[in-house]
Design an enzyme around this catalytic site. Structure first.
Site, PDB file in Angstrom:
ATOM      1  N   CYS A  10       0.820  -1.212   0.000  1.00 22.89           N
ATOM      2  CA  CYS A  10       0.000   0.000   0.000  1.00 22.89           C
ATOM      3  C   CYS A  10       0.856   1.266   0.000  1.00 22.89           C
ATOM      4  O   CYS A  10       1.958   1.281   0.546  1.00 22.89           O
ATOM      5  CB  CYS A  10      -0.864   0.047   1.253  1.00 22.89           C
ATOM      6  SG  CYS A  10      -1.924  -1.360   1.442  1.00 22.89           S
ATOM      7  N   ARG A  32       5.971  -0.387  -5.895  1.00 24.79           N
ATOM      8  CA  ARG A  32       5.864  -1.164  -4.663  1.00 24.79           C
ATOM      9  C   ARG A  32       4.847  -2.292  -4.766  1.00 24.79           C
ATOM     10  O   ARG A  32       4.796  -3.144  -3.892  1.00 24.79           O
ATOM     11  CB  ARG A  32       5.470  -0.238  -3.500  1.00 24.79           C
ATOM     12  CG  ARG A  32       6.482   0.857  -3.268  1.00 24.79           C
ATOM     13  CD  ARG A  32       5.977   1.831  -2.232  1.00 24.79           C
ATOM     14  NE  ARG A  32       6.016   1.224  -0.920  1.00 24.79           N
ATOM     15  CZ  ARG A  32       6.999   1.383  -0.048  1.00 24.79           C
ATOM     16  NH1 ARG A  32       8.042   2.113  -0.384  1.00 24.79           N
ATOM     17  NH2 ARG A  32       6.957   0.837   1.125  1.00 24.79           N
ATOM     18  N   TRP A  60      -2.891  -2.769  -1.529  1.00 24.02           N
ATOM     19  CA  TRP A  60      -2.497  -4.155  -1.758  1.00 24.02           C
ATOM     20  C   TRP A  60      -3.347  -4.977  -0.789  1.00 24.02           C
ATOM     21  O   TRP A  60      -3.211  -4.844   0.426  1.00 24.02           O
ATOM     22  CB  TRP A  60      -1.005  -4.297  -1.448  1.00 24.02           C
ATOM     23  CG  TRP A  60      -0.396  -5.610  -1.818  1.00 24.02           C
ATOM     24  CD1 TRP A  60      -0.077  -6.038  -3.079  1.00 24.02           C
ATOM     25  CD2 TRP A  60       0.035  -6.647  -0.930  1.00 24.02           C
ATOM     26  NE1 TRP A  60       0.508  -7.284  -3.010  1.00 24.02           N
ATOM     27  CE2 TRP A  60       0.584  -7.683  -1.706  1.00 24.02           C
ATOM     28  CE3 TRP A  60      -0.006  -6.803   0.461  1.00 24.02           C
ATOM     29  CZ2 TRP A  60       1.093  -8.845  -1.161  1.00 24.02           C
ATOM     30  CZ3 TRP A  60       0.506  -7.968   1.008  1.00 24.02           C
ATOM     31  CH2 TRP A  60       1.051  -8.970   0.202  1.00 24.02           C
ATOM     32  N   ASN A 109      -2.317   2.383   5.517  1.00 25.24           N
ATOM     33  CA  ASN A 109      -1.340   1.322   5.190  1.00 25.24           C
ATOM     34  C   ASN A 109      -1.207   0.412   6.393  1.00 25.24           C
ATOM     35  O   ASN A 109      -1.301   0.870   7.536  1.00 25.24           O
ATOM     36  CB  ASN A 109       0.045   1.915   4.930  1.00 25.24           C
ATOM     37  CG  ASN A 109       0.177   2.467   3.533  1.00 25.24           C
ATOM     38  OD1 ASN A 109      -0.778   2.473   2.784  1.00 25.24           O
ATOM     39  ND2 ASN A 109       1.366   2.934   3.208  1.00 25.24           N
ATOM     40  N   GLY A 110      -0.896  -0.855   6.154  1.00 23.99           N
ATOM     41  CA  GLY A 110      -0.641  -1.763   7.270  1.00 23.99           C
ATOM     42  C   GLY A 110      -1.891  -2.514   7.689  1.00 23.99           C
ATOM     43  O   GLY A 110      -2.888  -2.568   6.956  1.00 23.99           O
ATOM     44  N   GLU A 122      17.373 -18.952  -4.959  1.00 25.41           N
ATOM     45  CA  GLU A 122      17.092 -17.603  -5.453  1.00 25.41           C
ATOM     46  C   GLU A 122      16.697 -17.649  -6.932  1.00 25.41           C
ATOM     47  O   GLU A 122      15.801 -16.908  -7.372  1.00 25.41           O
ATOM     48  CB  GLU A 122      18.319 -16.702  -5.211  1.00 25.41           C
ATOM     49  CG  GLU A 122      18.235 -15.295  -5.765  1.00 25.41           C
ATOM     50  CD  GLU A 122      17.073 -14.451  -5.230  1.00 25.41           C
ATOM     51  OE1 GLU A 122      16.401 -14.847  -4.261  1.00 25.41           O
ATOM     52  OE2 GLU A 122      16.816 -13.397  -5.837  1.00 25.41           O
ATOM     53  N   LYS A 172      13.205 -16.222  -8.298  1.00 24.80           N
ATOM     54  CA  LYS A 172      13.109 -15.214  -9.365  1.00 24.80           C
ATOM     55  C   LYS A 172      12.159 -15.687 -10.448  1.00 24.80           C
ATOM     56  O   LYS A 172      11.304 -14.944 -10.915  1.00 24.80           O
ATOM     57  CB  LYS A 172      14.481 -14.957 -10.010  1.00 24.80           C
ATOM     58  CG  LYS A 172      15.443 -14.055  -9.328  1.00 24.80           C
ATOM     59  CD  LYS A 172      15.117 -12.587  -9.272  1.00 24.80           C
ATOM     60  CE  LYS A 172      14.233 -12.265  -8.113  1.00 24.80           C
ATOM     61  NZ  LYS A 172      14.809 -12.067  -6.835  1.00 24.80           N
ATOM     62  N   GLU A 226       8.478 -15.719  -9.245  1.00 19.95           N
ATOM     63  CA  GLU A 226       7.960 -14.366  -8.988  1.00 19.95           C
ATOM     64  C   GLU A 226       7.459 -13.679 -10.260  1.00 19.95           C
ATOM     65  O   GLU A 226       6.417 -13.034 -10.234  1.00 19.95           O
ATOM     66  CB  GLU A 226       9.070 -13.464  -8.409  1.00 19.95           C
ATOM     67  CG  GLU A 226       9.311 -13.610  -6.926  1.00 19.95           C
ATOM     68  CD  GLU A 226      10.432 -12.693  -6.431  1.00 19.95           C
ATOM     69  OE1 GLU A 226      10.257 -12.056  -5.398  1.00 19.95           O
ATOM     70  OE2 GLU A 226      11.497 -12.616  -7.090  1.00 19.95           O
ATOM     71  N   HIS A 242      16.129 -38.338  -2.598  1.00 23.73           N
ATOM     72  CA  HIS A 242      15.239 -38.510  -1.445  1.00 23.73           C
ATOM     73  C   HIS A 242      13.827 -38.000  -1.720  1.00 23.73           C
ATOM     74  O   HIS A 242      13.089 -37.705  -0.787  1.00 23.73           O
ATOM     75  CB  HIS A 242      15.823 -37.817  -0.216  1.00 23.73           C
ATOM     76  CG  HIS A 242      17.136 -38.416   0.200  1.00 23.73           C
ATOM     77  ND1 HIS A 242      17.253 -39.705   0.660  1.00 23.73           N
ATOM     78  CD2 HIS A 242      18.396 -37.914   0.173  1.00 23.73           C
ATOM     79  CE1 HIS A 242      18.529 -39.970   0.921  1.00 23.73           C
ATOM     80  NE2 HIS A 242      19.243 -38.891   0.626  1.00 23.73           N
ATOM     81  N   LYS A 247       6.771  -4.690  -3.429  1.00 24.52           N
ATOM     82  CA  LYS A 247       8.200  -4.443  -3.259  1.00 24.52           C
ATOM     83  C   LYS A 247       8.575  -4.431  -1.784  1.00 24.52           C
ATOM     84  O   LYS A 247       9.613  -4.927  -1.390  1.00 24.52           O
ATOM     85  CB  LYS A 247       8.541  -3.093  -3.900  1.00 24.52           C
ATOM     86  CG  LYS A 247      10.004  -2.723  -3.857  1.00 24.52           C
ATOM     87  CD  LYS A 247      10.771  -3.537  -4.849  1.00 24.52           C
ATOM     88  CE  LYS A 247      12.266  -3.416  -4.721  1.00 24.52           C
ATOM     89  NZ  LYS A 247      12.948  -4.595  -5.262  1.00 24.52           N
TER      90      LYS A 247
HETATM   91  C1  G6P Z   1       9.147  -8.675  -0.791  1.00 21.30           C
HETATM   92  C2  G6P Z   1       9.832  -8.403  -2.114  1.00 21.30           C
HETATM   93  C3  G6P Z   1      11.073  -9.266  -2.241  1.00 21.30           C
HETATM   94  C4  G6P Z   1      11.982  -9.037  -1.047  1.00 21.30           C
HETATM   95  C5  G6P Z   1      11.255  -9.277   0.275  1.00 21.30           C
HETATM   96  C6  G6P Z   1      12.083  -8.809   1.462  1.00 21.30           C
HETATM   97  O1  G6P Z   1       8.623  -9.953  -0.791  1.00 21.30           O
HETATM   98  O2  G6P Z   1       8.950  -8.678  -3.185  1.00 21.30           O
HETATM   99  O3  G6P Z   1      11.766  -8.919  -3.432  1.00 21.30           O
HETATM  100  O4  G6P Z   1      13.084  -9.889  -1.141  1.00 21.30           O
HETATM  101  O5  G6P Z   1      10.051  -8.510   0.306  1.00 21.30           O
HETATM  102  O6  G6P Z   1      12.252  -7.424   1.345  1.00 21.30           O
HETATM  103  P1  G6P Z   1      13.369  -6.590   2.074  1.00 21.30           P
HETATM  104  O7  G6P Z   1      13.092  -5.163   1.686  1.00 21.30           O
HETATM  105  O8  G6P Z   1      13.190  -6.832   3.548  1.00 21.30           O
HETATM  106  O9  G6P Z   1      14.683  -7.079   1.589  1.00 21.30           O
END
Ligand code: G6P
Length: 606
Positions: free
Chosen positions: A2, A27, A74, A98-99, A480, A484, A487, A503, A601
């Protein structure tokens, strides 16, 4: 996640609010809205989808007026529907939020008993009605907001306007960031300074529990009812949004920025002999030396950076390193051995789970509270004792790329500093420091293989499942890589330590399943080759990202030779290759690469 933008000015504010919302689009959000007061009337628009839809709605139905609030939502409580978008109204007032308000159910029941009706599923509407009720019983907007900040539990930020008092905006911060923009004869509020850049460079960061009263010519801030002064900061022009340039997406630009930002991260932190200069404080050597255990907590991509660091630190420093996802750390009994340091990693410095983990850790007997972060004025930076800044610059793409590799670089520096504090003249550490100095050019060399990587992406874009394999340092790299891909391409991807295939996941392997293996030229190569044969023997489609010196045996569906090396920094190089892979798949599928569905974000809710 948000976003809040609010403005009070001499001029009309709807364009300012809209530009602010656009600056926050990166974001992640699923609906947007705006409310503006003109004279004694308040009018609003809310749209599901992109800010562009709100912009189109504004063209058809302008919102004139010099005082307004706006929001990108969001979804947390209630689906992304117009009735759940913000601003939420209660009679003469409107509110953005927000929140999360944790005790909303309690207040909802109370308000229902009082005859209030709800038109949304949101916790926000509860806050709007409570403000309204408070004003109905005699409070002014400011005192009603001060009461509300105390009555609501959770982590949130609010901004409200009312036609009964059409000369100010009232806002509060309790667990979610809020910043005030100071203009000439005008003031603004935003959840992220990015939204203020089009209108001002002067800003005031609200502290936890602050309630702010913004008028055209003045700002007053209260903490528990008492007026307080907060310093005005100048926003760094660097934090301004540069343009995407010739790049199709922010993510691609940010992938290619990595050589430059890694160099920036290293700048002034290593001498030419590979020795680390003071990173956190001038007296750091003594206390870094005394750390005998490390607990690292983070979320998402930052968690993967921590996992790589565990391999580094246990190998080079021989200290136990425990790495944990913040939301798990939060709700279990944590045992803290003597002489343990706590380290949290967050690109944004605003991830609520990570901040809450830090606050929980603060109640325990850790020796030091350290952070690695990319945003200088974030909450995390303010709440740790020492923070190592990654200097990646603003990252716009939701899927983290340059923020991740600079986190790895910062962790590498921290590892070297801790090692140096233990053994000042270690030749090995100096050699490692020299390798680190070469990292920006190493990454440049990996990026030069983008065309070969795209060929693998062409094959994977048709698939619905992908398995990533790695061993040792490359296991978190595989995690990772899988993150990626899922996502931004929405293809289901899982990572396994290659030795674990037998396993369970081997049962999935058939002629249809693509398996991506990361094969640097390291001491685990033979072991990895054996695992790759297990895949080949079951007819699996094997795609290998291998160091130039590695010649994988047997039948492969795809092979990219890259300068991965086999040293401790190979995970950084390999990660860059997997970033390009995920990007290419998503871009070829035509997805919204920079703002993937359902993701944000910066996640400022639990
Ligand atoms: C969200 C973002 C990710 C990020 C994670 C942690 O899920 O989409 O890309 O890795 O938050 O965010 P931070 O700002 O704490 O690294």
């Amino acid at each position: 996640m948000c976003g809040i933008v609010a403005a009070i000015a001499e001029r009309e504010v709807s364009r300012i609010l809209l530009e602010g919302l656009k600056a926050l689009e990166y974001r992640g959000y699923d609906s947007a809205g705006m409310a503006v007061i003109q004279g004694q009337a308040i009018d609003s628009l809310r749209e599901v989808g992109k800010v562009q839809r709100l912009e189109q709605a504004l063209e058809a139905h302008p919102l004139p007026g010099r005082l307004g609030i706006a929001h990108t939502r969001w979804a947390t409580h209630g689906k992304p529907e117009t009735r759940n978008a913000h601003p939420q109204a209660s009679g003469h007032l409107m509110l953005v939020h927000n929140g999360v308000i944790e005790n909303h159910q309690h207040w909802r029941e109370h308000l229902l008993e009082q005859g209030y009706q709800f038109s949304s599923d949101t916790d926000t509407e509860v806050a709007a009605h409570l403000l309204h009720q408070r004003m109905a019983s005699g409070d002014e907007l400011l005192s009603a907001m001060q009461w509300l900040a105390g009555a609501l539990e959770g982590a949130f930020a609010l901004a409200a306007i009312s036609t009964k008092e059409p000369e100010h905006i009232v806002a509060c911060r309790k667990g979610a960031p809020l910043v005030i923009g100071v203009g000439i004869g005008e003031h603004f509020v935003a959840s992220d300074p990015m939204a203020l850049l089009p209108v001002t460079r002067q800003c005031i960061y609200l502290e936890e529990g602050d309630v702010a009263d913004l008028q055209r010519e003045s700002v007053s801030i209260y903490q528990q009812g008492q007026a307080v002064k907060r310093p005005v900061h100048r926003l760094d022009t660097e934090s301004g949004r540069a343009s995407k340039g010739a790049y199709r997406h922010w993510m691609l630009k940010e992938i290619h920025e990595q050589p430059a930002v890694l160099a920036e991260c290293l700048e002034g932190r290593l001498d030419s002999q590979g020795r680390v200069l003071p990173l956190l404080a001038h007296d750091e050597s003594a206390w870094l030396q005394s750390i005998e255990n490390l607990h690292i907590v983070a979320c998402g991509t930052s968690y993967h950076a921590a996992l790589v660091a565990r391999y580094w630190m246990e190998e080079w420093l021989q200290i136990p390193v425990h790495v944990e996802i913040a939301s798990e750390y939060l709700y279990r009994r944590v045992v803290v051995p003597d002489k343990t340091a706590f380290l949290c990693i967050s690109q944004s410095g605003e991830t609520l789970d990570t901040l809450n983990a830090l606050r929980k850790a603060r109640k325990k007997a850790y020796q030091h509270y350290l952070g690695i972060c990319n945003v200088a004025r974030s909450t995390l930076v303010r709440e740790v004792d020492h923070c190592l800044m990654t200097r990646a610059g603003p990252e716009i793409g939701v899927a983290s790329t340059k923020a991740y590799t600079t986190q790895l670089t910062a962790l590498a520096l921290l590892m070297l500093a801790m090692g140096q504090a233990r053994d000042e003249n270690s030749e090995n550490l100096q050699q490692a420091g020299k390798q680190l100095l070469r990292l920006p050019s190493d990454v440049e060399a990996v990026l030069a293989h983008a065309d070969a990587i795209r060929q693998i992406a062409e094959a994977l874009m048709q698939k619905t499942n992908v398995i990533f394999l790695g061993r040792g340092y490359q296991y978190p790299v595989a995690m990772e890589g899988a993150l990626k891909l899922k996502e931004i391409s929405y293809i289901h991807a899982e990572a396994y330590p290659a030795g674990e295939l037998k396993h369970g996941p081997l049962a999935l392997v058939n002629e249809e399943l693509p398996v991506v293996a990361v094969a640097p030229n390291d001491r685990l190569l033979q072991k990895l080759q054996a695992n790759m044969k297990e895949v080949q023997a079951r007819g699996g489609q094997l795609y290998v990202f291998a160091d130039e010196a590695v010649q994988p045996e047997g039948q492969l569906r795809g092979l990219v030779h890259l300068p991965l090396g086999g040293d401790w920094l190979s995970p950084v190089r390999a990660s860059v290759a997997l970033q390009l892979l995920a990007y290419d798949v998503a871009a070829m599928l035509g997805h919204d690469v920079d703002q993937p569905r359902n993701l944000a974000k910066s996640v400022t809710v639990e």
